[in-house]
Design a protein around this motif. Structure first.
Motif, PDB file in Angstrom:
ATOM      1  N   ALA A  39      44.574  48.695  36.473  1.00  0.00           N
ATOM      2  CA  ALA A  39      43.437  49.533  35.913  1.00  0.00           C
ATOM      3  C   ALA A  39      42.256  48.498  36.028  1.00  0.00           C
ATOM      4  CB  ALA A  39      43.680  49.847  34.429  1.00  0.00           C
ATOM      5  N   PHE A  40      42.441  47.180  36.083  1.00  0.00           N
ATOM      6  CA  PHE A  40      41.456  46.109  36.145  1.00  0.00           C
ATOM      7  C   PHE A  40      40.866  46.051  37.569  1.00  0.00           C
ATOM      8  CE2 PHE A  40      43.827  44.620  32.519  1.00  0.00           C
ATOM      9  CZ  PHE A  40      42.837  45.108  31.460  1.00  0.00           C
ATOM     10  N   GLY A  41      41.455  46.870  38.630  1.00  0.00           N
ATOM     11  CA  GLY A  41      41.213  46.689  40.082  1.00  0.00           C
ATOM     12  C   GLY A  41      41.764  45.275  40.300  1.00  0.00           C
ATOM     13  N   GLY A  42      42.640  44.690  39.854  1.00  0.00           N
ATOM     14  CA  GLY A  42      43.284  43.459  40.140  1.00  0.00           C
ATOM     15  C   GLY A  42      42.383  42.186  39.705  1.00  0.00           C
ATOM     16  N   ARG A  43      41.184  42.341  39.072  1.00  0.00           N
ATOM     17  CA  ARG A  43      40.318  41.403  38.969  1.00  0.00           C
ATOM     18  C   ARG A  43      40.340  40.533  37.693  1.00  0.00           C
ATOM     19  NH1 ARG A  43      35.101  42.850  41.205  1.00  0.00           N
ATOM     20  NH2 ARG A  43      35.282  44.609  42.463  1.00  0.00           N
ATOM     21  N   LEU A  44      41.265  40.721  36.865  1.00  0.00           N
ATOM     22  CA  LEU A  44      41.754  39.763  35.760  1.00  0.00           C
ATOM     23  C   LEU A  44      42.892  39.018  35.903  1.00  0.00           C
ATOM     24  CD1 LEU A  44      40.895  41.767  32.541  1.00  0.00           C
ATOM     25  CD2 LEU A  44      39.322  40.398  33.719  1.00  0.00           C
ATOM     26  N   THR A  45      42.696  37.689  36.452  1.00  0.00           N
ATOM     27  CA  THR A  45      44.006  37.157  36.860  1.00  0.00           C
ATOM     28  C   THR A  45      44.233  35.886  36.149  1.00  0.00           C
ATOM     29  OG1 THR A  45      42.662  35.788  38.392  1.00  0.00           O
ATOM     30  CG2 THR A  45      43.618  37.737  39.124  1.00  0.00           C
ATOM     31  N   SER A  46      43.281  35.620  35.084  1.00  0.00           N
ATOM     32  CA  SER A  46      43.503  34.441  34.456  1.00  0.00           C
ATOM     33  C   SER A  46      43.003  34.663  32.941  1.00  0.00           C
ATOM     34  CB  SER A  46      42.807  33.170  35.074  1.00  0.00           C
ATOM     35  OG  SER A  46      42.176  32.249  34.155  1.00  0.00           O
ATOM     36  N   VAL A  60      36.742  51.057  37.024  1.00  0.00           N
ATOM     37  CA  VAL A  60      37.976  50.607  36.247  1.00  0.00           C
ATOM     38  C   VAL A  60      38.899  51.978  36.389  1.00  0.00           C
ATOM     39  CG1 VAL A  60      37.322  48.827  34.815  1.00  0.00           C
ATOM     40  CG2 VAL A  60      36.911  51.290  34.116  1.00  0.00           C
ATOM     41  N   ASN A  61      40.117  51.581  36.476  1.00  0.00           N
ATOM     42  CA  ASN A  61      41.258  52.514  36.529  1.00  0.00           C
ATOM     43  C   ASN A  61      41.207  53.302  37.832  1.00  0.00           C
ATOM     44  OD1 ASN A  61      43.488  53.600  35.626  1.00  0.00           O
ATOM     45  ND2 ASN A  61      42.651  55.140  34.556  1.00  0.00           N
ATOM     46  N   PRO A  62      41.434  52.664  39.056  1.00  0.00           N
ATOM     47  CA  PRO A  62      41.496  53.130  40.395  1.00  0.00           C
ATOM     48  C   PRO A  62      42.642  54.031  40.626  1.00  0.00           C
ATOM     49  CG  PRO A  62      41.893  50.983  40.590  1.00  0.00           C
ATOM     50  CD  PRO A  62      41.484  51.203  39.150  1.00  0.00           C
ATOM     51  N   GLN A  63      42.365  55.100  41.099  1.00  0.00           N
ATOM     52  CA  GLN A  63      43.619  56.089  41.393  1.00  0.00           C
ATOM     53  C   GLN A  63      44.047  56.144  42.662  1.00  0.00           C
ATOM     54  OE1 GLN A  63      45.029  57.607  38.433  1.00  0.00           O
ATOM     55  NE2 GLN A  63      43.970  56.012  37.786  1.00  0.00           N
ATOM     56  N   THR A  64      45.402  56.334  43.052  1.00  0.00           N
ATOM     57  CA  THR A  64      45.886  56.608  44.296  1.00  0.00           C
ATOM     58  C   THR A  64      45.809  58.146  44.671  1.00  0.00           C
ATOM     59  OG1 THR A  64      46.940  54.540  44.382  1.00  0.00           O
ATOM     60  CG2 THR A  64      47.754  56.162  45.956  1.00  0.00           C
ATOM     61  N   GLY A  65      45.038  58.609  45.486  1.00  0.00           N
ATOM     62  CA  GLY A  65      44.875  59.969  45.723  1.00  0.00           C
ATOM     63  C   GLY A  65      43.434  60.543  46.099  1.00  0.00           C
ATOM     64  N   PRO A  66      43.112  61.526  45.903  1.00  0.00           N
ATOM     65  CA  PRO A  66      44.144  62.706  45.517  1.00  0.00           C
ATOM     66  C   PRO A  66      44.636  63.230  46.632  1.00  0.00           C
ATOM     67  CG  PRO A  66      41.571  63.514  45.496  1.00  0.00           C
ATOM     68  CD  PRO A  66      41.872  61.855  46.105  1.00  0.00           C
ATOM     69  N   PHE A  67      45.932  63.894  46.558  1.00  0.00           N
ATOM     70  CA  PHE A  67      46.569  64.486  47.454  1.00  0.00           C
ATOM     71  C   PHE A  67      46.554  66.041  47.319  1.00  0.00           C
ATOM     72  CE2 PHE A  67      48.722  60.397  46.409  1.00  0.00           C
ATOM     73  CZ  PHE A  67      48.569  59.874  47.434  1.00  0.00           C
ATOM     74  N   ASP A  90      54.095  40.026  40.161  1.00  0.00           N
ATOM     75  CA  ASP A  90      54.780  39.200  39.247  1.00  0.00           C
ATOM     76  C   ASP A  90      54.113  38.902  38.121  1.00  0.00           C
ATOM     77  OD1 ASP A  90      57.120  39.436  40.731  1.00  0.00           O
ATOM     78  OD2 ASP A  90      56.866  37.709  41.993  1.00  0.00           O
ATOM     79  N   TRP A  91      52.898  39.452  37.832  1.00  0.00           N
ATOM     80  CA  TRP A  91      52.002  39.299  36.652  1.00  0.00           C
ATOM     81  C   TRP A  91      51.193  40.517  36.398  1.00  0.00           C
ATOM     82  CZ3 TRP A  91      46.963  40.203  37.311  1.00  0.00           C
ATOM     83  CH2 TRP A  91      46.359  40.225  38.828  1.00  0.00           C
ATOM     84  N   ALA A  92      50.985  40.441  35.156  1.00  0.00           N
ATOM     85  CA  ALA A  92      49.954  41.718  34.589  1.00  0.00           C
ATOM     86  C   ALA A  92      49.105  41.325  33.739  1.00  0.00           C
ATOM     87  CB  ALA A  92      50.914  43.007  34.212  1.00  0.00           C
ATOM     88  N   ALA A  93      48.039  41.827  33.281  1.00  0.00           N
ATOM     89  CA  ALA A  93      47.015  41.498  32.474  1.00  0.00           C
ATOM     90  C   ALA A  93      46.622  42.384  31.400  1.00  0.00           C
ATOM     91  CB  ALA A  93      45.826  41.086  33.316  1.00  0.00           C
TER      92      ALA A  93
END
Lengths: 332, 332, 332, 332
Positions: A39-46, A60-67, A90-93
């Motif tokens: 949901a953070f677009g991978g921008r929170l890593t630390s 924020v909260n990028p979606q895969t789709g629409p289909f 292997d990590w989450a935020a």
């Protein structure tokens, strides 16, 4: 079964339900192997990352789709069966974001307080033990928590020409943030536009009910799902079928209205399944309902009504669709 | 252990929290064997009974008590451990009462609709199988449902000189209507007046979360409890400790405020138990909270925040009071 | 007309509706000249006074009363006509009290913020100009504001054996905090107990709609009122009649339920006055309602529904009681 | 001043805010003479018309626009000054629509009641007397009510890529349904997208505060407005300036959150106008706020906070924009 794989490039993310051209057309019956960004677009890593500096709240909260689901028309019912949800990192935020969350002043629960401190927690994943690690930022506590993967956001294009951000849950699904949306579940959504235009995202490695601070253990997810189509029978609110439970999700404010919508939705479902009079269903539900909250933080709050199948006579919701999809999944 | 038994005569029922002289004085450590009448005062006995004819709404939900606990002073914490809840009759009742319930117009959610139909469902108890039978009134459905006894109403005299009807839940406990209040649980309530003046009632042979129609499977109950007193440490909202969970109950309107109160109460408890900073506790709770609703029908709505002990480090809430009472109960 | 005067001694203050012995018996038709202390008990006298140090929250909002009205029985309607409200001091006070107010975290809208700063504003009264002076504490702004005296709290003993603090508004009136309760108005309250047991207090030299910070320009007040009794006809919610308007006050949470109660109450009143069908009254009210908020800070929120008499056919509510009391007041 | 006239053809109506191509580009300073259709699309013309038969709920509340304002960029402030609102027909309509309104079960305040009866009231306009006639459908009452024209719906394209139906009010304005939006008022809206893309519609010949049944005296309207642009200074919530009042409109659920947003918005405005500290502004607003409700029926509820200029020092909001536009209007 036909199988497709899809990992969106960053410029292909959808930030809304509705308002986006389909990224792919799929036939009912297709197995889809999808990757979803967190949901953070991978921008929170630390823990040093401040959300207000790292995040653009309009992305924020990028979606895969629409289909686009072939043959889907308004009034139909889309069935999405989640075969597998596997953490893709292997990590989450998780984080406290200024003016967002359930126990803070917001733009609407508008008080005169300054924002709460912005903090970022990083959770390390242990695949072998299937745990993530909570580490206190302002103390020593360190806890292993079981991984229980779920998707926060599953939805179709809304009705009435609307386009809603992926932060909103409503009748079209969207950001319901309920732990009920896990592997083994089938989600039924009413179709509002031709092709349904569904998308998924917002993987959580785990989440408590209510999602108090507004962000779960947010992580990229590998999602395997089977898409099916039921002609007609669109439910008023999203339904979920699990092996052991029927679930309806209502989303509104105040929270009692979200609960009312989910209860009324379940009464309607019991009426459909058993021909039960709605006052009898009201009585029965009063005695057997489970009512775990989903989120009390999003633009609408989401409440879940859930009943255990073991308490009810056997029934085949949607012609046995869930069982059929479970069998398909076993061979996928 | 000292043991007392008490079955109130009809004229001894308490209809309020506060405002009633104590029916008995008890010492901390006493085992109490009590009988409680059902919320209808035993007046609904047949599907032919119309609540508006049979019930006097100023005399519903009779309580057994109040009991003066020796030594209890404002700011102290009353601990009530429920050893056993055993149905005292072989039947129970539920009903739709005009302008009362979660999915109906009421005096406050005041619309222009007429009342929903008044109906009474009678549940027969099968002690051997530990089931009650749901029988549809407007159809043929008949279901065995497991008996899961609980007390809807447990409370002390309110603060600030108030007297509240036994239909209301608030900081003093009262009509919380949560299935968490079952045998094996210890309820912690802040003491507001000398002697605490607690009472109990509103036995439910079972109840779903939310108690949608406003009345559970209401039945007279034999209640065995142990009363204990903890000096000081009064919690802001009722707490419940079970073998496997910590529970906080918040009661307010709208429902999100009930939830907020219960979440804040749990954050405070985690802070007390582990010295956890409140923002860290907010984060942790976000990922581990269970949030089953209690009732969305009473004068205040009640929401539950619940955390599994297995996810947390060992701790001795209130000096290990729950474990101690479990041991006492085993010998009672 | 019989006239009584009464100024309570400090130990005679009532802190609740219900639960207090009557301080005096009065006959319907009596003119009463009463003195009421301010909501702070006169304890805030300087900007240096911190509410948390000066106030005992269990002794705020002292009431003058309760008065036993001879002949008043449950189901009757008490009419209180306010002849004159005159500031009894040359200053008044307002304050932010920790965890109390509309734009702050509270015990129920429970967030993780610390309390807002505690501040006390003292308003000087200029009797000649009929103004009070707002002086900014953190800047230079100084404004003359018109004095518009009103009573925040007017109520009778509650039904169902309850005793409520004087901070709460509900069906019995109480702490409604509406500027509609001013000189020239007649307040109609349903009687719940023998003698009605009404009291009044909480004078405001002026107040905005909503009473955002929780405290108005609070000042001691000399109150002249006439008490009358109407047999039967108890309204569900407090009604106020002014020369130019009919007013109904609903009190509940969430605020939409307070509004619903007041709107439904006005529809019922229009039905009584004109025999208007309730759906026609719903339509008419939709086009003519005024809806000024009263308070969004108390234990229940209060919303007002108000209609201008000039838009309606002539009518004599309660047999012309308001006009009669206006005439009596003119000679009092 | 440049003047444009525009009457949309039926196929040019906009049904949403956002998601529609601009129908025209206009320069700041332009006088616009617009025609707006009524919220029913002109389809209710007789008391015999049933809304559920005559209305397509996906095509209600048609808007005239959107208009692209040259130079408008996100973060700017659009000023719309309403010069004249003149009924464009000699009749108007109101109706109860199934499951829509403030005192009925809806899809969210979801109860088990059937819909209220569908009824249509037609109001005849008397231009000479400037009245509309209320005629009871189920009785004889007939009342002349003053015409007080207003626009229910004024808005710009929403932020965050959203498209919202014209039934929704929010930060972008939209269906606020406040009687404050009348001739002589200037509405300030934050710009979210290039060109602002504003539209207007939903003329009401009159409306009560709260709009209880969900539909006002709905009529086609001739609208004369002047559009202006202020660089920067976008307010969080819609503001309205009248000769005598400052107004802020908040829209959310529950209603207390709509009120909080409007109060916070006014505190911010007082801070901007007078440099007033926000706690001082909180105190001042507590004593001078008017708080008339707007609607308690739409997808979000709208609450108004209003302060009389006569109570405040002179100030020039937005550099005296309102006064300037009043002068322009006088010569238009």
């Amino acid at each position: 079964m036909e199988t497709v794989e899809f990992t969106p490039r960053r410029e292909q993310y959808a930030w809304t339900f509705g308002g986006v051209e389909p990224i792919m057309r799929v036939k009912p019956g297709t197995v889809m192997r999808l990757w979803t960004e967190d949901a953070f677009g991978g921008r929170l890593t630390s823990p040093a990352d401040r959300p207000s500096e790292r995040l653009d709240m309009s992305e924020v909260n990028p979606q895969t789709g629409p289909f686009h689901v072939e043959g889907a028309e308004p009034g139909d019912t889309l069935a999405l069966h989640f075969v597998e949800l596997v953490p893709a990192r292997d990590w989450a935020a998780s984080a406290t974001i200024p003016f967002f969350g359930g126990l803070t002043t917001t733009d609407r629960t508008a008080t005169l307080h300054d924002a709460l401190p912005e903090l970022t927690w990083i959770y390390q994943l242990d695949r072998a033990r299937q745990t993530v690690v909570f580490e206190a930022l302002r103390g020593e506590l360190r806890l292993d928590l079981p991984v229980e993967p779920m998707l926060g956001t599953v939805g179709v294009a809304p009705p009435a020409r609307e386009v809603r951000t992926s932060l909103v849950p409503d009748t079209f699904g969207g950001n319901m943030d309920t732990p009920e949306m896990r592997a083994g579940a089938t989600c039924y959504l009413g179709v509002n536009v031709e092709g349904a235009l569904f998308s998924v995202g917002d993987g959580h490695y785990r989440q408590g009910e209510g999602e108090a601070c507004g962000t779960a253990v947010e992580g990229a997810m590998n999602v395997t799902l089977i898409v099916e189509l039921i002609k007609g029978h669109a439910p008023a609110w999203p339904r979920i079928e699990q092996d052991e439970h029927y679930v309806v999700v209502g989303s509104s404010r105040p929270l009692e209205d979200a609960w009312r919508a989910s209860q009324r939705g379940m009464i309607d479902w019991l009426h459909e399944l058993y021909g039960l009079d709605r006052l009898d269903a009201y009585q029965l539900l009063t005695q057997i309902s489970e009512a775990p909250l989903a989120n009390v933080v999003d633009a609408n709050y989401s409440a879940v009504t859930k009943v255990a199948k073991r308490l009810l006579p056997p029934a085949d919701a949607y012609g046995g669709m869930h069982r059929y999809l479970r069998e398909q999944a076993a061979t996928a």
